[in-house]
Design a protein around this motif. Structure first.
Motif, PDB file in Angstrom:
ATOM      1  N   THR A  14      -6.787   5.859   0.630  1.00 16.35           N
ATOM      2  CA  THR A  14      -7.728   5.172   0.005  1.00 16.35           C
ATOM      3  C   THR A  14      -7.652   3.722   0.162  1.00 16.35           C
ATOM      4  OG1 THR A  14      -7.629   6.679  -1.920  1.00 16.35           O
ATOM      5  CG2 THR A  14      -9.047   4.866  -2.196  1.00 16.35           C
ATOM      6  N   LEU A  15      -6.748   3.261   0.390  1.00  9.03           N
ATOM      7  CA  LEU A  15      -6.767   1.850   0.931  1.00  9.03           C
ATOM      8  C   LEU A  15      -6.494   1.559   2.452  1.00  9.03           C
ATOM      9  CD1 LEU A  15      -4.264   0.323  -1.860  1.00  9.03           C
ATOM     10  CD2 LEU A  15      -6.641   0.206  -1.840  1.00  9.03           C
ATOM     11  N   GLY A  16      -6.994   2.661   2.986  1.00 15.83           N
ATOM     12  CA  GLY A  16      -7.121   2.556   4.375  1.00 15.83           C
ATOM     13  C   GLY A  16      -5.807   2.158   5.133  1.00 15.83           C
ATOM     14  N   ALA A  17      -4.774   2.795   4.731  1.00 20.47           N
ATOM     15  CA  ALA A  17      -3.185   2.510   5.424  1.00 20.47           C
ATOM     16  C   ALA A  17      -3.257   3.381   6.690  1.00 20.47           C
ATOM     17  CB  ALA A  17      -2.384   2.835   4.297  1.00 20.47           C
ATOM     18  N   VAL A  18      -2.343   3.115   7.550  1.00 20.19           N
ATOM     19  CA  VAL A  18      -2.263   3.954   8.768  1.00 20.19           C
ATOM     20  C   VAL A  18      -0.987   5.128   8.370  1.00 20.19           C
ATOM     21  CG1 VAL A  18      -3.082   2.531  10.352  1.00 20.19           C
ATOM     22  CG2 VAL A  18      -0.677   2.491   9.700  1.00 20.19           C
ATOM     23  N   ALA A  19      -0.619   5.327   6.989  1.00 16.91           N
ATOM     24  CA  ALA A  19       0.360   6.282   6.860  1.00 16.91           C
ATOM     25  C   ALA A  19      -0.108   7.640   7.137  1.00 16.91           C
ATOM     26  CB  ALA A  19       0.760   5.710   5.517  1.00 16.91           C
ATOM     27  N   ILE A  20      -1.224   8.046   6.681  1.00 22.92           N
ATOM     28  CA  ILE A  20      -1.599   9.206   6.736  1.00 22.92           C
ATOM     29  C   ILE A  20      -1.520   9.968   8.182  1.00 22.92           C
ATOM     30  CG2 ILE A  20      -3.417  10.991   6.130  1.00 22.92           C
ATOM     31  CD1 ILE A  20      -1.743   9.895   4.019  1.00 22.92           C
ATOM     32  N   PRO A  21      -2.237   9.150   9.239  1.00 24.13           N
ATOM     33  CA  PRO A  21      -2.026   9.810  10.647  1.00 24.13           C
ATOM     34  C   PRO A  21      -0.606  10.003  10.903  1.00 24.13           C
ATOM     35  CG  PRO A  21      -3.704   8.173  10.521  1.00 24.13           C
ATOM     36  CD  PRO A  21      -2.966   7.906   9.182  1.00 24.13           C
ATOM     37  N   GLN A  61     -12.980  -7.138  -1.092  1.00 21.94           N
ATOM     38  CA  GLN A  61     -11.527  -7.427  -1.361  1.00 21.94           C
ATOM     39  C   GLN A  61     -10.502  -6.740  -0.484  1.00 21.94           C
ATOM     40  OE1 GLN A  61     -10.219  -9.830  -2.981  1.00 21.94           O
ATOM     41  NE2 GLN A  61      -7.934  -9.375  -2.858  1.00 21.94           N
ATOM     42  N   LEU A  62     -10.669  -5.214  -0.495  1.00 24.42           N
ATOM     43  CA  LEU A  62     -10.081  -4.375   0.410  1.00 24.42           C
ATOM     44  C   LEU A  62     -10.058  -4.728   1.879  1.00 24.42           C
ATOM     45  CD1 LEU A  62      -8.198  -1.801   0.430  1.00 24.42           C
ATOM     46  CD2 LEU A  62     -10.572  -0.449   0.576  1.00 24.42           C
ATOM     47  N   ALA A  63     -11.260  -5.035   2.124  1.00 23.54           N
ATOM     48  CA  ALA A  63     -11.252  -5.442   3.593  1.00 23.54           C
ATOM     49  C   ALA A  63     -10.435  -6.779   4.004  1.00 23.54           C
ATOM     50  CB  ALA A  63     -12.468  -5.834   4.097  1.00 23.54           C
ATOM     51  N   GLN A  64     -10.286  -7.446   3.044  1.00 23.37           N
ATOM     52  CA  GLN A  64      -9.616  -8.791   3.181  1.00 23.37           C
ATOM     53  C   GLN A  64      -7.802  -8.683   3.173  1.00 23.37           C
ATOM     54  OE1 GLN A  64     -10.328 -11.855   0.021  1.00 23.37           O
ATOM     55  NE2 GLN A  64      -8.902 -13.347   0.826  1.00 23.37           N
ATOM     56  N   ARG A  88      -6.617  -5.762   4.031  1.00 25.81           N
ATOM     57  CA  ARG A  88      -6.489  -4.831   5.392  1.00 25.81           C
ATOM     58  C   ARG A  88      -6.181  -6.054   6.375  1.00 25.81           C
ATOM     59  NH1 ARG A  88     -11.084  -0.513   5.107  1.00 25.81           N
ATOM     60  NH2 ARG A  88     -10.204   1.061   3.674  1.00 25.81           N
ATOM     61  N   ALA A  89      -6.997  -7.008   6.266  1.00 21.89           N
ATOM     62  CA  ALA A  89      -6.862  -8.126   7.352  1.00 21.89           C
ATOM     63  C   ALA A  89      -5.778  -8.682   7.283  1.00 21.89           C
ATOM     64  CB  ALA A  89      -8.424  -8.973   7.395  1.00 21.89           C
ATOM     65  N   GLU A  90      -5.377  -9.216   6.259  1.00 26.66           N
ATOM     66  CA  GLU A  90      -4.148  -9.912   5.794  1.00 26.66           C
ATOM     67  C   GLU A  90      -2.933  -9.021   6.390  1.00 26.66           C
ATOM     68  OE1 GLU A  90      -4.226 -11.136   1.958  1.00 26.66           O
ATOM     69  OE2 GLU A  90      -5.879 -12.436   2.248  1.00 26.66           O
ATOM     70  N   HIS A  91      -3.035  -7.645   6.205  1.00 27.79           N
ATOM     71  CA  HIS A  91      -1.873  -6.594   6.467  1.00 27.79           C
ATOM     72  C   HIS A  91      -1.788  -6.743   7.799  1.00 27.79           C
ATOM     73  CE1 HIS A  91       0.685  -3.209   6.669  1.00 27.79           C
ATOM     74  NE2 HIS A  91      -0.156  -2.688   7.485  1.00 27.79           N
ATOM     75  N   HIS A  92      -2.757  -6.511   8.632  1.00 25.72           N
ATOM     76  CA  HIS A  92      -2.870  -6.530  10.080  1.00 25.72           C
ATOM     77  C   HIS A  92      -2.144  -7.559  10.802  1.00 25.72           C
ATOM     78  CE1 HIS A  92      -4.176  -2.346  10.322  1.00 25.72           C
ATOM     79  NE2 HIS A  92      -5.261  -2.808   9.351  1.00 25.72           N
ATOM     80  N   ARG A  93      -2.539  -8.832  10.116  1.00 29.76           N
ATOM     81  CA  ARG A  93      -2.029 -10.017  10.880  1.00 29.76           C
ATOM     82  C   ARG A  93      -0.571 -10.172  10.612  1.00 29.76           C
ATOM     83  NH1 ARG A  93      -6.892 -13.349   8.624  1.00 29.76           N
ATOM     84  NH2 ARG A  93      -6.102 -12.755   6.619  1.00 29.76           N
ATOM     85  N   LYS A  94       0.151  -9.296   9.773  1.00 26.61           N
ATOM     86  CA  LYS A  94       1.500  -9.620   9.556  1.00 26.61           C
ATOM     87  C   LYS A  94       2.270  -8.762  10.685  1.00 26.61           C
ATOM     88  CE  LYS A  94       1.434  -9.774   4.497  1.00 26.61           C
ATOM     89  NZ  LYS A  94       1.725  -9.274   3.377  1.00 26.61           N
TER      90      LYS A  94
END
Length: 145
Positions: free
Chosen positions: A17-24, A134-137, A139-145
């Motif tokens: 739901t939060l768009g994580a890449v864990a499911i794939p 907020q979710l998109a933000q 995600r963007a912060e997560h992908h910058r890490k």
């Protein structure tokens, strides 16, 4: 035993739901998980992402219902033996190994992908435009890490 299974599946649904890449990585059961998906799962396990979204009680209930429905659909794809293996592995704390040990067929993997995709879409539909932003933000912060 089912409490831990529910917790494991809840984490998976929350991640979707939060768009994580864990499911794939779960569905691709034979591949190893990346450090970023492990970090994402750990962050969601602590609940940090949901708290930032300020969900209403109604949204929380809708997401809980969605989680239960998704869990039932995924369980229906698995054989009795796979469900038993999954429950035992999750009980022992080996979530990653649990999915890898199931030896999912190509058809099962595709069905689970479809279930997760639908669940993600339904989960996003529950959020307000502000929460989606907020979710998109996040995600963007997560992908910058």
């Amino acid at each position: 035993m089912f409490r831990n299974l529910n917790r494991g599946l809840a984490i998976a649904v929350l991640s979707v739901t939060l768009g994580a890449v864990a499911i794939p990585s779960i569905v691709a059961a034979q591949s190893s998980s990346t450090p970023s998906s492990q970090t994402t799962t750990q962050q969601h396990h602590r609940g940090g992402g949901w708290k930032q979204l300020n969900l209403t009680d109604a949204q929380k209930q809708q997401l809980k219902t969605l989680h239960e429905n998704t869990k039932q659909q995924v369980q229906a794809v698995l054989t009795d033996d796979q469900r038993a293996k999954l429950a035992a592995a999750i009980q022992s704390g080996d979530r990653k190994g649990a999915w890898k040990s199931l030896n999912l067929t190509t058809e099962q993997k595709q069905k689970i992908r479809d279930i997760r995709k639908s669940s993600k879409e339904q989960g996003l539909a529950i959020l307000t435009p502000e929460q989606k932003a907020q979710l998109a933000q996040m995600r963007a912060e997560h992908h910058r890490k």
